[in-house]
Design a protein around this motif. Sequence first.
Motif, PDB file in Angstrom:
ATOM      1  N   THR A 226      98.375  76.743  -0.096  1.00  0.00           N
ATOM      2  CA  THR A 226      98.568  76.159   1.227  1.00  0.00           C
ATOM      3  C   THR A 226     100.041  76.319   1.610  1.00  0.00           C
ATOM      4  OG1 THR A 226      99.170  73.973   0.387  1.00  0.00           O
ATOM      5  CG2 THR A 226      96.805  74.427   0.694  1.00  0.00           C
ATOM      6  N   ARG A 227     100.354  75.944   2.827  1.00  0.00           N
ATOM      7  CA  ARG A 227     101.751  75.987   3.245  1.00  0.00           C
ATOM      8  C   ARG A 227     102.588  75.011   2.419  1.00  0.00           C
ATOM      9  NH1 ARG A 227     101.951  79.201   7.926  1.00  0.00           N
ATOM     10  NH2 ARG A 227     104.122  78.668   8.271  1.00  0.00           N
ATOM     11  N   ASP A 228     101.979  73.880   2.048  1.00  0.00           N
ATOM     12  CA  ASP A 228     102.708  72.921   1.199  1.00  0.00           C
ATOM     13  C   ASP A 228     103.075  73.537  -0.152  1.00  0.00           C
ATOM     14  OD1 ASP A 228     102.649  70.962   3.128  1.00  0.00           O
ATOM     15  OD2 ASP A 228     100.927  69.904   2.283  1.00  0.00           O
ATOM     16  N   ASP A 229     102.209  74.408  -0.668  1.00  0.00           N
ATOM     17  CA  ASP A 229     102.525  75.072  -1.937  1.00  0.00           C
ATOM     18  C   ASP A 229     103.759  75.956  -1.797  1.00  0.00           C
ATOM     19  OD1 ASP A 229     100.454  74.181  -3.761  1.00  0.00           O
ATOM     20  OD2 ASP A 229      99.046  75.330  -2.551  1.00  0.00           O
ATOM     21  N   LEU A 230     103.875  76.645  -0.670  1.00  0.00           N
ATOM     22  CA  LEU A 230     105.050  77.486  -0.476  1.00  0.00           C
ATOM     23  C   LEU A 230     106.308  76.650  -0.318  1.00  0.00           C
ATOM     24  CD1 LEU A 230     102.888  79.740  -0.090  1.00  0.00           C
ATOM     25  CD2 LEU A 230     104.516  80.807   1.486  1.00  0.00           C
ATOM     26  N   VAL A 231     106.196  75.507   0.370  1.00  0.00           N
ATOM     27  CA  VAL A 231     107.354  74.617   0.522  1.00  0.00           C
ATOM     28  C   VAL A 231     107.809  74.113  -0.843  1.00  0.00           C
ATOM     29  CG1 VAL A 231     108.117  72.393   1.432  1.00  0.00           C
ATOM     30  CG2 VAL A 231     106.822  73.957   2.894  1.00  0.00           C
ATOM     31  N   LEU A 232     106.857  73.720  -1.695  1.00  0.00           N
ATOM     32  CA  LEU A 232     107.212  73.237  -3.033  1.00  0.00           C
ATOM     33  C   LEU A 232     107.867  74.340  -3.853  1.00  0.00           C
ATOM     34  CD1 LEU A 232     107.189  70.992  -5.138  1.00  0.00           C
ATOM     35  CD2 LEU A 232     104.823  71.646  -5.707  1.00  0.00           C
ATOM     36  N   HIS A 233     107.329  75.546  -3.768  1.00  0.00           N
ATOM     37  CA  HIS A 233     107.937  76.690  -4.463  1.00  0.00           C
ATOM     38  C   HIS A 233     109.370  76.907  -3.977  1.00  0.00           C
ATOM     39  CE1 HIS A 233     108.319  80.843  -6.033  1.00  0.00           C
ATOM     40  NE2 HIS A 233     108.923  81.066  -4.885  1.00  0.00           N
TER      41      HIS A 233
END
Length: 323
Positions: A226-233
């Motif tokens: 998800t977009r949240d996964d990219l933000v966390l990365h």
Amino acid sequence: MTSSSPSENDLPDYVPVPEAAFGPALNEQGYFVGRVERNLFWVTDGTYQSAFLATPDGVVLFDAPPTIGHNLRRAVDEVAAAEGIGNTVTHLVYSHHHADHAGAANLFGDDIVRIGHTETRRLLLRDNDATRPAPEVTFEDRYTLQVGGERVELAYHGPNHSPDNIYLHFPDHDALMLIDVVNAGWVPIYNLNLSEDVPGYIGAPDQAMDYPWKHFIGGHLGRLGTRDDLVLHQQYIADIVDSAHAALASVDPTPYFSKYGANAWAGVGGYLDAVTAEAAAPVIAKYTGVLAAADVPAFTTSTTFSILQSIRLDLGTGSQVHP
């Protein structure tokens, strides 16, 4: 004769994998195939991922990881039977040239259209691997693939994980595919997922976020991102960058070079290992239990080392000038 292999009791323990890192269960044949949106599907064996568009004019396959192998054929057949459409694979798109994502490309015969970046073609011709036939259709910057009323926008934004890694945008399916950059729910493995261009790798998620999408196909492990996964990365990588700058400024190289004298490489090794350990430690502590395998020391540590060297060599920070 004794074995040099350790017993299970000799191996280190790690914190449990966060539930959010897991994907759907695999079937008895060792794969899962699911719908992304409409007629875009994804396939995983829990470690690698592929995707395909099922259109009235044929199936378009995106990457062919050998670990999934013949299960790609089974997944396509399963979906075709359920959707009441044909199962002929007519096109195969390479995200990049690496064998772990393309090594089953030969399973689909010689009568399909293979598409990839011009650098992908050059590298595959160089590698001369029969399992990865070079693409006949190539592009430099952008290419719109249209099959059966569907479209996929392929784009090259410069080197990142590899010299030829491309972005695959599915505008009518709210999805983006970018391989070997972000592992949804997990840290990168060694050296930023074994990436060749560190600044390009660090900047790739920014490019990805410029696209409109909801579903992310990252090429590895068991679930969609998800977009949240990219933000966390991005936060994880940014913390490594900040910690690396701080360690470069705080760790004194003098003791290592004084100790080892003429053995210059021992001095370099001791100093760089110390800087890397100093930079990695707070990141490992912060993300353990947040991103799966953050506490596996080799992963964050080797990624930190790669970023440190890029800071030194690409950005020029931490390079001492002789007075």
